[in-house]
Design a protein around this motif. Structure first.
Motif, PDB file in Angstrom:
ATOM      1  N   THR A  37      -4.256 -11.701  12.109  1.00  0.00           N
ATOM      2  CA  THR A  37      -3.799 -12.137  13.123  1.00  0.00           C
ATOM      3  C   THR A  37      -2.623 -12.951  12.869  1.00  0.00           C
ATOM      4  O   THR A  37      -1.412 -12.748  13.781  1.00  0.00           O
ATOM      5  N   LEU A  38      -2.470 -13.819  12.494  1.00  0.00           N
ATOM      6  CA  LEU A  38      -1.319 -14.768  12.185  1.00  0.00           C
ATOM      7  C   LEU A  38      -0.433 -14.309  11.581  1.00  0.00           C
ATOM      8  O   LEU A  38       0.881 -14.322  11.895  1.00  0.00           O
ATOM      9  N   ARG A  89     -12.858  -1.829   5.376  1.00  0.00           N
ATOM     10  CA  ARG A  89     -12.032  -2.740   5.851  1.00  0.00           C
ATOM     11  C   ARG A  89     -10.328  -2.243   5.722  1.00  0.00           C
ATOM     12  O   ARG A  89      -9.485  -3.123   5.940  1.00  0.00           O
ATOM     13  N   PHE A  90     -10.339  -1.060   5.254  1.00  0.00           N
ATOM     14  CA  PHE A  90      -9.054  -0.518   5.054  1.00  0.00           C
ATOM     15  C   PHE A  90      -8.059  -0.679   6.045  1.00  0.00           C
ATOM     16  O   PHE A  90      -6.879  -0.814   6.134  1.00  0.00           O
ATOM     17  N   ILE A  95      -3.766  -0.896   7.128  1.00  0.00           N
ATOM     18  CA  ILE A  95      -3.129   0.101   8.141  1.00  0.00           C
ATOM     19  C   ILE A  95      -2.320  -0.789   9.162  1.00  0.00           C
ATOM     20  O   ILE A  95      -1.365  -0.777   9.579  1.00  0.00           O
ATOM     21  N   ASN A  96      -3.399  -1.724  10.100  1.00  0.00           N
ATOM     22  CA  ASN A  96      -3.008  -2.394  11.134  1.00  0.00           C
ATOM     23  C   ASN A  96      -2.007  -3.534  10.752  1.00  0.00           C
ATOM     24  O   ASN A  96      -1.159  -4.145  11.726  1.00  0.00           O
ATOM     25  N   ASN A 137      -0.882   7.474   8.121  1.00  0.00           N
ATOM     26  CA  ASN A 137       0.115   6.424   8.771  1.00  0.00           C
ATOM     27  C   ASN A 137       1.191   5.960   8.135  1.00  0.00           C
ATOM     28  O   ASN A 137       1.822   5.066   8.376  1.00  0.00           O
ATOM     29  N   ASN A 138       1.862   7.142   7.547  1.00  0.00           N
ATOM     30  CA  ASN A 138       3.095   6.826   6.779  1.00  0.00           C
ATOM     31  C   ASN A 138       3.202   5.685   5.943  1.00  0.00           C
ATOM     32  O   ASN A 138       4.455   5.126   5.978  1.00  0.00           O
ATOM     33  N   ILE A 139       2.107   5.336   5.295  1.00  0.00           N
ATOM     34  CA  ILE A 139       2.225   4.465   4.064  1.00  0.00           C
ATOM     35  C   ILE A 139       2.178   5.030   2.737  1.00  0.00           C
ATOM     36  O   ILE A 139       1.229   5.759   2.576  1.00  0.00           O
ATOM     37  N   LYS A 140       3.183   4.447   2.030  1.00  0.00           N
ATOM     38  CA  LYS A 140       3.220   5.087   0.792  1.00  0.00           C
ATOM     39  C   LYS A 140       2.097   4.583  -0.085  1.00  0.00           C
ATOM     40  O   LYS A 140       1.668   3.390   0.157  1.00  0.00           O
TER      41      LYS A 140
END
Length: 229
Positions: A37-38, A89-90, A95-96, A137-140
Motif C-alpha cells: 500500500t505504501l 500471493r503473486f 502484478i498489483n 499483464n505485460n510483465i517481463k
C-alpha cells in the motif's frame, strides 16, 4: 493427575488455535500488505523490478541492502515459502505493483517438502502459473535457476541435488519455449558434489554476502536484457 490432564488439554487447544490461525493465511498474504500500500502511494517508477521468492530472496535484502538501495528493486521474498504459496500471493505482491520485470527464484523449499510432498511437475505448474499471470499483464519474466543444495540442514537426507538439476532443466526448457529469460545461478555457484559450497553459503543453502555478490551481476545482466527487449 488432573493437573497434568488440564495442562495437556490446554496445550492441545493452543496448538490447534495456532494451526487454525496459520491455515487462515497459509500464503502469508498479510506479510507485505502494508508495504504494498505504501509503495503504491509513494512511488511511481517506470522501471520497477520485483524480486519474488523465499528466504534466499529476502536474505539478499537483509545481507546486501546496498544492492537494493536507490534502485527500482522491490523485494518480496518470504522465508520458507514454496511455489504454491507464491502463486497465491503473486497478484498482490507482483502484478498489483505494476513492475516492468519480475525475477522469480523458487523451488528449493518445494523439494524440501516445506508445505508437503511435491513433484517436479507440480513445482513447474506453479512456476508456469506465475509466468502466465505476469505475461498476461505485460510483465517481463526472468526465471532463475534453483540454487545448488547437497542437503537441507532442516531436513537432512532428502538428497536434493539431482532433483534440483532436473528442475533447472525443466525451467530452462520452459523459459526458452515461452521466450522468457533463464537466469543461470546454478552453474556459477555449484561445487563438485552438485551442492552449494560453504564459501557461498555457510549452511550450504542460504547465500552469504560472497554468494550474493556472485548472483548480483548475473541478475543485473538479465534485468538489462529484459528491459531492452
Amino acid at each position: 493427575m488432573k493437573t497434568v490432564n488440564k495442562l495437556t488439554i490446554a496445550f492441545m487447544l493452543t496448538l490447534l488455535g495456532l494451526t487454525s490461525l496459520h491455515s487462515q493465511d497459509w500464503a502469508d498474504l498479510k506479510h507485505f500488505e502494508e508495504a504494498n500500500t505504501l509503495l503504491s502511494e509513494t512511488e511511481n517508477n517506470d522501471d520497477r523490478i520485483v524480486f519474488m521468492g523465499n528466504s534466499i530472496t529476502i536474505g539478499w535484502l537483509k545481507n546486501r541492502p546496498e544492492f537494493f538501495k536507490d534502485k527500482p528493486y522491490v523485494n518480496r521474498g518470504i522465508s520458507g515459502q514454496t511455489t504454491p504459496q507464491m502463486l497465491i500471493r503473486f497478484r498482490q505482491d507482483v502484478i498489483n505493483l505494476n513492475p516492468k520485470v519480475v525475477v522469480l527464484l523458487a523451488g528449493t523449499n518445494d523439494i524440501a517438502g516445506n508445505s508437503g510432498p511435491s513433484t517436479l511437475e507440480m513445482i513447474m505448474d506453479n512456476i508456469k502459473g506465475m509466468s502466465e499471470m505476469a505475461h498476461a499483464n505485460n510483465i517481463k519474466v526472468i526465471l532463475s535457476s534453483t540454487l545448488p543444495a547437497y542437503d537441507y540442514p532442516w531436513k537432512p537426507g532428502l538428497e536434493p541435488s539431482g532433483k534440483i538439476i532436473a528442475l533447472n532443466k525443466m525451467i530452462k526448457q520452459y523459459a526458452d519455449k515461452q521466450g522468457h529469460i533463464y537466469l543461470d545461478y546454478f552453474s556459477q555457484m555449484v561445487d563438485k558434489r552438485n551442492g552449494l559450497p560453504k564459501k557461498y553459503a555457510r549452511d550450504e543453502v542460504h547465500p552469504t554476502v560472497k554468494g550474493y555478490k556472485v548472483m548480483e551481476p548475473l541478475v543485473e545482466a538479465a534485468i538489462a536484457k529484459a528491459l531492452n527487449e
